[in-house]
Design a protein around this motif. Structure first.
Motif, PDB file in Angstrom:
ATOM      1  N   LYS A   1      41.071  42.853  35.818  1.00 45.62           N
ATOM      2  CA  LYS A   1      40.462  44.146  37.326  1.00 45.62           C
ATOM      3  C   LYS A   1      39.408  42.941  37.864  1.00 45.62           C
TER       4      LYS A   1
ATOM      5  N   THR B   1      36.853  43.831  40.842  1.00 44.64           N
ATOM      6  CA  THR B   1      36.059  44.933  41.792  1.00 44.64           C
ATOM      7  C   THR B   1      35.659  44.831  42.523  1.00 44.64           C
TER       8      THR B   1
ATOM      9  N   THR C   1      37.780  51.853  52.749  1.00 41.31           N
ATOM     10  CA  THR C   1      38.710  51.806  51.693  1.00 41.31           C
ATOM     11  C   THR C   1      39.308  50.755  51.996  1.00 41.31           C
TER      12      THR C   1
ATOM     13  N   TRP D   1      44.232  46.119  48.840  1.00 38.14           N
ATOM     14  CA  TRP D   1      44.280  44.405  48.190  1.00 38.14           C
ATOM     15  C   TRP D   1      45.312  43.960  48.374  1.00 38.14           C
TER      16      TRP D   1
ATOM     17  N   SER E   1      47.184  45.584  42.598  1.00 41.60           N
ATOM     18  CA  SER E   1      47.100  47.160  42.725  1.00 41.60           C
ATOM     19  C   SER E   1      45.790  47.733  42.606  1.00 41.60           C
ATOM     20  N   ASP E   2      45.194  48.186  43.579  1.00 41.76           N
ATOM     21  CA  ASP E   2      44.366  48.774  43.151  1.00 41.76           C
ATOM     22  C   ASP E   2      43.134  47.729  42.700  1.00 41.76           C
TER      23      ASP E   2
ATOM     24  N   THR F   1      43.616  45.656  40.190  1.00 41.58           N
ATOM     25  CA  THR F   1      43.887  44.927  39.108  1.00 41.58           C
ATOM     26  C   THR F   1      45.246  43.791  39.527  1.00 41.58           C
TER      27      THR F   1
END
Length: 746
Positions: free
Chosen positions: A52, A54, A64, A67, A78-79, A81
């Motif tokens: 992950k 961050t 926003t 990625w 994805s987001d 990850t």
């Protein structure tokens, strides 16, 4: 130092399947320009695993994060990850968007490693603070008395694990130190690292895999500016008279310009300390230790440590200063301690190297806690500095010896839950850890590998006519030094045991439709497969002969040996299949030793010198190294071979590493002399079987012309030919009749 040093903050990143973490210092920052930061600038993971990332967006409310991966064949995201898809590297970009427009972006480098060595495997790590799922209590030292007993961290190799496993313990160790110990000059922390094995494989610790490595320095790891002798001369002030403003980057730059110095603080330090100590260093870390100690604020200074107390309002004003950098630490009463810090990366590099070499000590050598603790407080003589573990030093080799001595490296060899337990100590040297390290963040990696040492055999059934058939085998090995055998038995839980009664053994069943694999076999044994029965499968009318000869094979660590057995159709004169021949390889290496003035021999080469590259031979063949004259020369010197201390011949086994032939060469010299006559007069202390060894100089060979002192002098140069005549076996002979005759010259 007037004030007690505050606790140092430590950060550790652990590569592999674990996330990176760090504790950064607080600096004045831009509060208007939109920016985006990732918690890590790089990540490493295995194929099929995830990690992950961050993202933190500043000065862009409502933005926003989008990625993107540069190569989704290697890694997808994805987001935040990231998932490893295939071996390779990719760049993950995080973009902050507001109202549909990009306002900031940043990237992270992702490396995806192949997990073919550990496919389907996991390393189960018990959380050292919560002890999740552990079969042992995790205990940490909260006092010196507890530290003397040693804290405990447990790691488990999971039940589905296979292949080499990497145990990353640095993050947990530093976290425990930070939580339960005191990260202060003169203080340290000790822990016992316990490793268990829940898999069916046999694991052994690879002592030589111990890794202690540094992290890539980040911009946040700046150096605090401390009043020192160089700055006192620059400003013409006593050390206790410095203000926070004096120590700021802009103030120092202005003062350098005022005194007419053409350069920055780095250049000024070099000029000042080179002149003071009569050196010619071109970077700060090459300056004498006394100079570096002065820059870092260690030693015997009694003046200001560069730390100033301010209010929250004053902190807010300093944060608006975009020309200078500051590090803040909040106190319990709502005030702040502040230090001015330099933005020069060259100063940061010097500080980090100084920390590792002169301040942060480690011990992975099995020492007593009390002995280690005393080295932290007793003086400035640093023992086992962290830099000693970054290379193949004597300290590192002592650590390898210690790790090798623990249960011989075996995990679960003893009856305890964690059969392999080793101790790690770390601490800060009191006298050498100066004021500049207050609230400093730095990182360190620590890991060790557990290697799977068992292997497997795959049995493939074939027939001479290609017909379908099945067969049954018994698998066994002979017990060394006896006529007894141990037979393979597969237990209900999937584990393997070896029994004395062959009637209690498990038959290995296989057929021509596919191979059968037997796991958990150990290297070092001579195994045999004995075919007991063979029969044609449905639809095949052929009749086959059982292959009666035992099929011998060996196993190498973490590898599979293949055995192909072909049964022939029964004939009046059956032809047995060709026995399986296994091949291996060997190589020849050398070590070179020198004795000066009759002293102890010291090895000249840092690592073994390869004399002959890997050469293929059959398992069971005799391999021999025939010394060559060129092998006696190393680094411009000549040596003599000591055969008594060398391995010149072996019987080849499957394990290639075991087949290495090692030759040891020696020479003796007088101090300050390179006289070749001094080179080759030592045979390593062993006796020579050669009646006369011609290696006192010249070509330096340990194999000279042999001269038999008992050979009669015939008065000419004719050769003598020795004939041996043996009597008929039916006649009792008292000895061997020897006859000599003169061979005529051509």
């Amino acid at each position: 130092m007037k004030k007690k040093l505050m606790a140092l903050l430590l950060a550790v990143a652990v590569v592999g399947m674990y996330s990176f973490g760090s504790i950064g210092s607080v600096f004045a920052e831009d509060t208007t320009t939109p920016s985006i930061e990732l918690d890590n600038s790089s990540a490493t993971l295995y194929v099929g695993n995830t990690t992950k990332l961050t993202a933190t967006v500043k000065n862009a409310d409502g933005a926003t994060v989008v990625w993107k991966s540069s190569d989704e064949k290697v890694a997808t995201v994805s987001d935040g990850t990231v998932t490893g898809v295939a071996e390779g590297t990719a760049t993950v970009t995080a973009t902050a968007q507001k109202d549909g427009a990009e306002v900031a972006s940043t990237t992270a480098s992702v490396t995806v490693a192949s997990n073919k060595d550990s496919e389907g495997s996991t390393v189960e790590v018990s959380n050292p603070k919560e002890n999740s799922g552990s079969t042992q209590d995790v205990k940490y030292a909260q006092t010196e008395a507890d530290a003397a007993k040693g804290s405990y961290m447990s790691y488990n190799i999971g039940e589905n694990a296979s292949g080499t496993q990497t145990i990353d313990f640095g993050n947990d160790f530093i976290g425990a130190w930070d939580t339960y110990g005191y990260i202060m000059p003169g203080d340290g922390f000790g822990a016992n690292i316990g490793i268990t094995n829940s898999s069916k494989h046999t694991y052994q610790i690879d002592a030589g895999s111990l890794t202690v490595s540094t992290l890539e320095l980040k911009d946040s790891q700046k150096i605090a500016t401390i009043p020192n002798n160089a700055l006192m001369e620059l400003f013409g002030k006593d050390g206790s008279s410095f203000t926070l403003s004096d120590l700021s980057n802009s103030s120092i730059a202005a003062q350098l310009k005022k005194v007419g110095f053409d350069g920055d603080l780095f250049d000024y330090y070099l000029q000042y300390y080179n002149k003071k100590y009569n050196t010619n260093a071109t970077n700060l870390y090459d300056l004498p230790l006394a100079a570096r100690n002065d820059i870092m604020g260690s030693g015997n200074q009694t003046y200001s440590n560069g730390l100033f107390k301010i209010t929250a309002e004053e902190k807010a004003e300093l944060e608006k200063d975009t020309n200078n950098l500051y590090r803040f630490t909040e106190n319990k009463d709502g005030t702040y301690d502040v230090q001015a810090v330099s933005s020069d990366s060259r100063l940061t590099d010097m500080k980090y190297l100084h920390l590792l070499g002169q301040c942060l000590q480690m011990d992975v050598t099995g020492s007593e806690w009390s002995d280690f603790k005393s080295t932290l407080r007793s003086g400035s003589n640093v023992q086992n500095g962290t830099t000693e573990y970054l290379n193949n030093s004597a300290v590192y080799q002592n650590a390898v010896k210690y790790l090798s001595s623990v249960n011989g490296g075996d995990i679960n060899k003893a009856s305890s839950d964690a059969a392999y337990v080793f101790a790690v100590f770390a601490g800060l040297n009191g006298p050498n850890t100066g004021n500049a390290f207050m609230n400093y963040a730095f990182g360190l990696n620590m890991s060790i590998q557990a290697k799977q040492i068992d292997g497997s055999v795959t049995v493939t059934k074939k027939t001479s006519d290609g017909g379908a058939a099945k067969a049954s085998f018994k698998l066994y090995y002979k017990v060394d030094g006896s006529d007894n055998y141990k037979y393979y038995k597969l237990n209900e839980d999937g584990t393997v045991s070896w029994v004395d009664d062959q009637n209690d053994a498990t038959m290995v069943e296989t057929d021509t439709t596919g191979a059968t694999t037997i796991d958990y076999l150990m290297p070092g044994y001579q195994y045999y497969l004995q075919e007991k029965a063979v029969a044609a499968l449905s639809g095949n009318s052929s009749d086959y002969d059982v292959y009666n000869d035992p099929i011998a094979f060996q196993i190498a660590s973490n590898s599979t040996t293949s055995v192909n057995v072909t049964d022939t159709v029964k004939k009046e004169t059956p032809t047995p299949p060709t026995p399986v021949v296994q091949t291996t390889s060997y190589n020849v290496v050398a070590n070179y030793y020198t004795s000066t003035d009759g002293g102890e021999f010291v090895k000249d080469n840092a690592s073994e010198v390869t004399l002959k590259d890997a050469t293929t031979v059959n398992v069971g063949d005799t391999i021999t190294a025939t010394p060559e004259d060129s092998w006696m020369a190393y680094n411009g010197n000549k040596y003599g071979l000591d055969e008594s201390k060398s391995t010149l011949t072996k019987v080849a086994v499957l394990d290639r590493a075991t087949n290495t032939l090692t030759l040891n060469y020696y020479r003796s010299v007088k101090n300050g002399s390179d006289d070749p006559d001094n080179n080759n007069k030592h045979n390593g202390g062993g006796s020579s079987d050669t009646p006369k060894n011609n290696n006192n100089g010249g070509n330096g060979s340990s194999t000279g012309t042999a001269t038999n002192a008992n050979t009669p002098d015939t008065g000419d140069s004719m050769d003598l030919v020795l004939w041996s005549m043996l009597g008929v076996t039916s006649i009792a002979l008292a000895g061997v009749v020897l006859a000599l005759r003169r061979k005529e010259q051509n």
